[in-house]
Enzyme design. Structure first.
Site, PDB file in Angstrom:
ATOM      1  CG  ASP A 183      46.151  34.314  27.408  1.00 34.81           C
ATOM      2  OD1 ASP A 183      45.458  33.313  27.650  1.00 34.81           O
ATOM      3  OD2 ASP A 183      46.593  34.577  26.280  1.00 34.81           O
ATOM      4  CG  HIS A 242      46.377  26.370  31.855  1.00 24.66           C
ATOM      5  ND1 HIS A 242      46.282  25.059  31.443  1.00 24.66           N
ATOM      6  CD2 HIS A 242      46.539  27.107  30.749  1.00 24.66           C
ATOM      7  CE1 HIS A 242      46.432  25.020  30.130  1.00 24.66           C
ATOM      8  NE2 HIS A 242      46.580  26.248  29.678  1.00 24.66           N
TER       9      HIS A 242
HETATM   10  C1  SDX Z   1      44.396  29.777  27.511  1.00 28.05           C
HETATM   11  O1  SDX Z   1      43.642  24.919  27.559  1.00 28.05           O
HETATM   12  C2  SDX Z   1      44.681  25.564  27.094  1.00 28.05           C
HETATM   13  O2  SDX Z   1      45.720  24.985  26.847  1.00 28.05           O
HETATM   14  C3  SDX Z   1      44.467  27.042  26.866  1.00 28.05           C
HETATM   15  C4  SDX Z   1      45.694  27.863  26.517  1.00 28.05           C
HETATM   16  C5  SDX Z   1      46.251  27.507  25.150  1.00 28.05           C
HETATM   17  O3  SDX Z   1      47.458  27.746  24.937  1.00 28.05           O
HETATM   18  O4  SDX Z   1      45.458  27.096  24.271  1.00 28.05           O
HETATM   19  O5  SDX Z   1      46.698  27.664  27.498  1.00 28.05           O
HETATM   20  C6  SDX Z   1      45.355  29.363  26.453  1.00 28.05           C
HETATM   21  O6  SDX Z   1      43.214  29.765  27.273  1.00 28.05           O
HETATM   22  C7  SDX Z   1      44.935  30.134  28.879  1.00 28.05           C
HETATM   23  C8  SDX Z   1      43.798  30.479  29.888  1.00 28.05           C
HETATM   24  C9  SDX Z   1      43.358  31.920  29.654  1.00 28.05           C
HETATM   25  N1  SDX Z   1      42.174  32.242  30.484  1.00 28.05           N
HETATM   26  C10 SDX Z   1      42.260  33.058  31.544  1.00 28.05           C
HETATM   27  O7  SDX Z   1      43.300  33.545  31.974  1.00 28.05           O
HETATM   28  C11 SDX Z   1      40.906  33.369  32.200  1.00 28.05           C
HETATM   29  C12 SDX Z   1      41.040  33.269  33.734  1.00 28.05           C
HETATM   30  N2  SDX Z   1      41.229  31.862  34.062  1.00 28.05           N
HETATM   31  C13 SDX Z   1      40.053  31.111  34.470  1.00 28.05           C
HETATM   32  O8  SDX Z   1      38.861  31.494  33.850  1.00 28.05           O
HETATM   33  C14 SDX Z   1      40.308  29.602  34.591  1.00 28.05           C
HETATM   34  O9  SDX Z   1      41.441  29.453  35.317  1.00 28.05           O
HETATM   35  C15 SDX Z   1      40.402  28.759  33.324  1.00 28.05           C
HETATM   36  C16 SDX Z   1      39.220  28.940  32.448  1.00 28.05           C
HETATM   37  C17 SDX Z   1      41.650  29.085  32.583  1.00 28.05           C
HETATM   38  C18 SDX Z   1      40.470  27.298  33.782  1.00 28.05           C
HETATM   39  O10 SDX Z   1      39.255  26.996  34.354  1.00 28.05           O
HETATM   40  P1  SDX Z   1      38.946  25.503  34.930  1.00 28.05           P
HETATM   41  O11 SDX Z   1      40.044  24.555  34.627  1.00 28.05           O
HETATM   42  O12 SDX Z   1      37.556  25.146  34.493  1.00 28.05           O
HETATM   43  O13 SDX Z   1      39.020  25.707  36.479  1.00 28.05           O
HETATM   44  P2  SDX Z   1      37.816  26.154  37.366  1.00 28.05           P
HETATM   45  O14 SDX Z   1      37.078  27.288  36.714  1.00 28.05           O
HETATM   46  O15 SDX Z   1      37.056  24.938  37.765  1.00 28.05           O
HETATM   47  O16 SDX Z   1      38.591  26.775  38.657  1.00 28.05           O
HETATM   48  C19 SDX Z   1      38.942  25.961  39.757  1.00 28.05           C
HETATM   49  C20 SDX Z   1      38.838  26.906  40.958  1.00 28.05           C
HETATM   50  C21 SDX Z   1      37.447  27.548  41.090  1.00 28.05           C
HETATM   51  O17 SDX Z   1      37.281  27.877  42.447  1.00 28.05           O
HETATM   52  P3  SDX Z   1      36.431  26.817  43.405  1.00 28.05           P
HETATM   53  O18 SDX Z   1      35.078  26.597  42.739  1.00 28.05           O
HETATM   54  O19 SDX Z   1      37.281  25.555  43.447  1.00 28.05           O
HETATM   55  O20 SDX Z   1      36.325  27.506  44.731  1.00 28.05           O
HETATM   56  O21 SDX Z   1      39.744  28.000  40.793  1.00 28.05           O
HETATM   57  C22 SDX Z   1      39.016  29.223  40.708  1.00 28.05           C
HETATM   58  C23 SDX Z   1      37.602  28.853  40.341  1.00 28.05           C
HETATM   59  O22 SDX Z   1      36.690  29.853  40.788  1.00 28.05           O
HETATM   60  N3  SDX Z   1      39.646  30.018  39.648  1.00 28.05           N
HETATM   61  C24 SDX Z   1      39.873  31.331  39.709  1.00 28.05           C
HETATM   62  C25 SDX Z   1      40.542  31.660  38.511  1.00 28.05           C
HETATM   63  N4  SDX Z   1      40.702  30.546  37.764  1.00 28.05           N
HETATM   64  C26 SDX Z   1      40.136  29.541  38.465  1.00 28.05           C
HETATM   65  N5  SDX Z   1      39.569  32.269  40.653  1.00 28.05           N
HETATM   66  C27 SDX Z   1      39.946  33.551  40.391  1.00 28.05           C
HETATM   67  N6  SDX Z   1      40.606  33.924  39.246  1.00 28.05           N
HETATM   68  C28 SDX Z   1      40.915  33.012  38.306  1.00 28.05           C
HETATM   69  N7  SDX Z   1      41.545  33.392  37.194  1.00 28.05           N
END
Ligand code: SDX
Length: 428
Positions: free
Chosen positions: A364, A307
């Site tokens: 989710d 998140h």
């Molecule tokens: C919602 O913003 C809100 O409030 C949203 C929400 C709401 O109520 O409106 O809460 C609802 O959208 C919840 C999120 C739903 N999405 C998912 O579950 C999709 C999977 N999650 C990821 O795509 C990700 O965690 C996000 C998009 C939710 C957040 O992405 P960020 O903040 O841009 O973080 P990032 O992509 O920079 O990740 C940081 C690190 C990275 O690794 P490094 O580059 O540091 O090595 O964490 C890793 C990412 O690759 N990472 C994951 C991951 N989420 C982040 N690795 C594997 N699986 C994951 N799910």
């Protein structure tokens, strides 16, 4: 004495005021930075460190996993309030008296009809159309049938637009579902409560009386509360920026629905179930999928995990996980993907990759398991999220408009070609 922050650049020191919120959050107000520095701007891809507004609606503390709507904890609201009461709280700022709630409910019921011509627009979609695309289109189409909702400038005009969309959106959501199922559209029943009526419009069989299942009504009511607002997430920021051009509430909501559709945002609840089903079909090998999630070469992500704000458990996920056990138990539903989800969660919580990046289950991760147990098809999961988020989007749009916020228009750093002369096609 207000605090200031100092930015030193090119031998110059620029003092900028620091804004302090009611929960002691601090923000550097850079409104005067560009003008006082001859053009210096900030750059923050994805706005990870940038506030777009000051808001009194929802407070999140991502480090501690705190979520409050207008100061009330999500735990108390999910346990003690109902969805329409929470919608009123978010939009107008206070928990309603019985009289206020009854008037809100009556004003919504008075607007619960959707023009018959909207059905003809719905008819134009193929059954295979994703309901989020249908909902975004029909929400925008409502403008044509409710032109007074466009230039809502006074509080009263806004109130009229708000009760219209609060009434018609559940109808459109249920119609999108029934269209996909090949069922005749249902108009609901004014004698039912807001969530009861939505479920009747969704599930009433054309040749039978609607039999309410209180377990399902209560579970959906709680899920809608948990999804009702979440400060400046992607879709809410979209509603605010579209609304800042004074395009109208329905147009702003239509844009927000499209933003929510994305699998990185609200579309994740559908993606989670598809992921869990794939793991089940692949023999339930969660370790293999954990490895894929950590492999930078593999585009696979553990959907429902991570998140932008929560670097602790998403408090909503904790509530939904408990509710999943209760609802499936009450309904006598055995769903093997619940076990797979719990297995993934346990593995991730002790895996350095997830622990180091503070990746926890989000709202989710478990919601789709409940929706499925309640008989809601996977492609309707994100429309359910949209129905829950509707009052939050409305509240944020109303706050932005009543405060007279300026039109949103970010700056950029240009990285393209420098000035060059045109070349005739013969010389290229
Ligand atoms: C919602 O913003 C809100 O409030 C949203 C929400 C709401 O109520 O409106 O809460 C609802 O959208 C919840 C999120 C739903 N999405 C998912 O579950 C999709 C999977 N999650 C990821 O795509 C990700 O965690 C996000 C998009 C939710 C957040 O992405 P960020 O903040 O841009 O973080 P990032 O992509 O920079 O990740 C940081 C690190 C990275 O690794 P490094 O580059 O540091 O090595 O964490 C890793 C990412 O690759 N990472 C994951 C991951 N989420 C982040 N690795 C594997 N699986 C994951 N799910």
């Amino acid at each position: 004495m207000s605090e200031v922050a100092k930015i030193e650049y090119n031998g110059q020191v620029y003092e900028l005021p620091v804004v302090t919120g009611s929960e002691n959050e601090k923000g550097i107000d850079i409104a005067k930075l560009r003008g006082s520095s001859g053009g210096l701007i900030t750059l923050d891809r994805g706005f990870k460190n940038t506030g777009s507004c000051e808001s009194a609606i929802t407070f999140l503390n991502g480090e501690e996993g705190i979520l409050r709507y207008r100061g009330y904890s999500i735990e108390e609201l999910a346990d003690k309030a109902d969805f329409l009461e929470v919608a009123y709280l978010l939009i107008f700022g206070e928990l309603p008296t019985q009289e206020q709630l009854s008037k809100f409910d009556a004003d919504i019921k008075a607007e619960a009809h959707v023009d018959e011509d909207v059905k003809r627009i719905l008819d134009g979609f193929p059954k295979s159309a994703h309901p989020m695309g249908v909902l975004s289109a029909l929400t925008s189409a409502l403008i044509a049938f409710n032109p007074s909702s466009v230039n809502a400038n006074s509080e009263e005009e806004m109130y009229q637009a708000i009760v219209k969309i609060m009434a018609k959106f559940p109808v459109l959501t249920a119609w999108a579902h029934r269209k996909r199922m090949g069922l005749p559209l249902d108009y609901g029943d004014d004698n039912l409560g807001y969530v009861q009526n939505f479920l009747k419009m969704m599930f009433k069989k054309p040749n039978a009386e609607y039999q309410e299942n209180k377990i399902i009504t209560n579970a959906i009511d709680k899920l809608l509360i948990l999804h009702a607002d979440h400060e400046q997430n992607c879709s809410t920021s979209t509603v605010r920026i579209v609304g800042s051009s004074h395009a109208g509430l329905f147009a702003s909501l239509s844009a927000g629905i499209s933003a929510l559709w994305g699998p990185l945002h609200g579309g994740a609840n559908q993606a989670v179930i598809e992921m869990l089903e794939a793991i089940k079909a692949d023999g339930g090998d969660t370790k293999k999928y954990m490895g894929k999630a950590k492999d930078k070469e593999d585009p696979f992500r553990l959907m429902g995990f991570g998140h932008r704000v929560y670097k602790n458990f998403d408090p909503r996920a904790k509530i939904i996980k408990v509710a999943a056990d209760e609802v499936l138990g009450d309904l006598g539903v055995e769903d093997p993907v619940l076990g797979i989800a719990k297995g993934l969660e346990q593995e991730a919580l002790s895996d350095a990759y997830f622990v180091d990046r503070k990746l926890y289950p989000n709202v989710d991760f478990y919601s789709g398991i409940i929706y499925r147990a309640l008989g809601i098809p996977t492609e309707m999961f994100t429309p359910m999220f949209a129905l829950g988020r509707l009052p939050g989007w409305i509240a944020q749009w109303r706050e932005m408009r009543l405060k007279g916020e300026p039109i949103g228009r970010p700056r950029q750093i240009y990285t393209g070609a420098n000035a060059r002369d045109f070349k005739d096609i013969a010389n290229r």
